[in-house]
Design an enzyme around this catalytic site. Structure first.
Site, PDB file in Angstrom:
ATOM      1  CD  GLU A   1      -3.398  -2.563   7.412  1.00 54.33           C
ATOM      2  OE1 GLU A   1      -2.287  -2.788   6.948  1.00 54.33           O
ATOM      3  OE2 GLU A   1      -4.046  -1.537   7.182  1.00 54.33           O
TER       4      GLU A   1
ATOM      5  N   GLY B   1       2.648   2.042  10.782  1.00 55.22           N
ATOM      6  CA  GLY B   1       3.641   3.108  10.628  1.00 55.22           C
ATOM      7  C   GLY B   1       4.354   3.480  11.912  1.00 55.22           C
TER       8      GLY B   1
ATOM      9  CG  ASN C   1      -1.696   1.220   1.455  1.00 57.59           C
ATOM     10  OD1 ASN C   1      -1.774   2.058   0.562  1.00 57.59           O
ATOM     11  ND2 ASN C   1      -2.303   1.362   2.625  1.00 57.59           N
TER      12      ASN C   1
ATOM     13  CB  SER D   1       5.326  -2.051  11.962  1.00 62.47           C
ATOM     14  OG  SER D   1       4.896  -0.734  12.232  1.00 62.47           O
TER      15      SER D   1
ATOM     16  CE  LYS E   1      -0.084   3.170   4.770  1.00 63.13           C
ATOM     17  NZ  LYS E   1       0.114   3.276   6.199  1.00 63.13           N
TER      18      LYS E   1
ATOM     19  CG  HIS F   1      -5.689   1.917   5.352  1.00 63.12           C
ATOM     20  ND1 HIS F   1      -5.251   2.852   6.248  1.00 63.12           N
ATOM     21  CD2 HIS F   1      -4.674   1.025   5.200  1.00 63.12           C
ATOM     22  CE1 HIS F   1      -4.008   2.542   6.622  1.00 63.12           C
ATOM     23  NE2 HIS F   1      -3.639   1.442   5.993  1.00 63.12           N
TER      24      HIS F   1
ATOM     25  CD  GLU G   1      -2.661   5.445   6.910  1.00 58.38           C
ATOM     26  OE1 GLU G   1      -2.623   5.486   5.675  1.00 58.38           O
ATOM     27  OE2 GLU G   1      -1.739   4.962   7.598  1.00 58.38           O
TER      28      GLU G   1
HETATM   29  P1  PGA Z   1       2.948   0.114   7.610  1.00 59.06           P
HETATM   30  O1  PGA Z   1       1.478   0.348   7.045  1.00 59.06           O
HETATM   31  O2  PGA Z   1       3.459  -1.175   7.027  1.00 59.06           O
HETATM   32  O3  PGA Z   1       3.737   1.313   7.164  1.00 59.06           O
HETATM   33  O4  PGA Z   1       2.824   0.029   9.100  1.00 59.06           O
HETATM   34  C1  PGA Z   1       0.590  -0.717   6.871  1.00 59.06           C
HETATM   35  C2  PGA Z   1      -0.712  -0.212   6.290  1.00 59.06           C
HETATM   36  O5  PGA Z   1      -1.163   0.867   6.661  1.00 59.06           O
HETATM   37  O6  PGA Z   1      -1.320  -0.878   5.418  1.00 59.06           O
END
Ligand code: PGA
Length: 252
Positions: free
Chosen positions: A165, A171, A11, A211, A13, A95, A97
């Site tokens: 997640e 992140g 992803n 992560s 983003k 997601h 976010e």
């Molecule tokens: P990350 O994000 O691997 O940077 O923690 C995962 C995600 O949001 O899909």
């Protein structure tokens, strides 16, 4: 159908301009005939270019969101049909976010998922608890609610992927423990079997996200009911993403 082909999804983003397609070229060279599904969800601006680069080759492409209608007066939005037209075969929905930045609810995710499936896409529906919810021991309740609300009735093992997640692991460098991942993944499988039937429940792929990196991927892939990963930061560079793909070999 019991068999689940492993899936590694990146992803990107809101990251990436044209020159980042070089990372995809590098991945294509490194994984010419993968045993797994490799998916990259770039920003919409790169989707058509990436799809034509990877067409007929080893990497699938997807969107990061879509509207719940296929066309119309919705300035700035992109429909499932448009993603499919740009070469996408998947779309990430719900997601955390998007839930946080755009106030997306389970109902929103559900109608988007129906539209995406109608447009011929497979959906990666994201669920996950916040740190406060985990500390209040509400994780499974939250996950159950998100699944019940976000996953449409018409979902099948062929068009649905669920990504677990934990919001606190995205992140942040904090990864859920293997025990926490196993508990939630087993629970998600059970919920899907109960709601959609054993066939659908067993054939739906479940991804862990939060992560994931080269250093922790293999042990995460060893957890029961983990069928791959949804990777954010570590999917942006081929040098970081490629070892995560290879880690599936170690786990298989
Ligand atoms: P990350 O994000 O691997 O940077 O923690 C995962 C995600 O949001 O899909």
């Amino acid at each position: 159908m019991d068999f689940r082909k492993k899936l590694i999804a990146g992803n990107w983003k809101m990251n990436g301009t044209g020159e980042m397609l070089d990372e995809v070229r590098e991945l294509l060279d490194a994984h010419p005939k993968p045993k797994y599904d490799i998916l990259i969800c770039p920003p919409a601006t790169l989707l058509a270019a990436m799809s034509s680069l990877t067409a007929e080759r080893s990497i699938l492409t997807g969107g990061q969101d879509c509207h719940h209608e296929q066309a119309g007066a919705h300035t700035g939005d992109i429909s499932g049909q448009m993603l499919a037209d740009a070469g996408a075969s998947f779309v990430i929905l719900g997601h955390s976010e998007r839930r946080a930045d755009h106030g997306e609810t389970d109902d929103n995710v559900n109608v988007k998922a129906r539209a995406a499936i109608a447009a011929g896409l497979k959906v990666v529906i994201c669920v996950g608890e916040t740190l406060a919810e985990r500390e209040a021991a509400n994780t499974l309740e939250i996950i159950a609610g998100q699944l019940a609300g976000s996953v449409p009735d018409l979902a099948t093992g062929a068009n649905l992927v669920v990504a677990y997640e934990p919001v606190w692991a995205i992140g942040t460098g904090k990864v859920a423990t293997l025990e926490q991942i196993g508990e939630v993944h087993d629970f998600i499988r059970m919920q899907l079997e109960k709601r959609l039937g054993a066939g659908v429940g067993r054939s739906t792929r479940l991804l862990y996200g939060g992560s994931v990196k080269a250093g922790n991927a293999a042990e995460i892939f060893g957890v029961s009911n983990v069928d791959g990963a949804l990777v954010g930061g570590a999917s942006l560079k081929a040098a970081d993403f490629s070892p995560i793909i290879n880690a599936l070999d170690a786990a298989s």
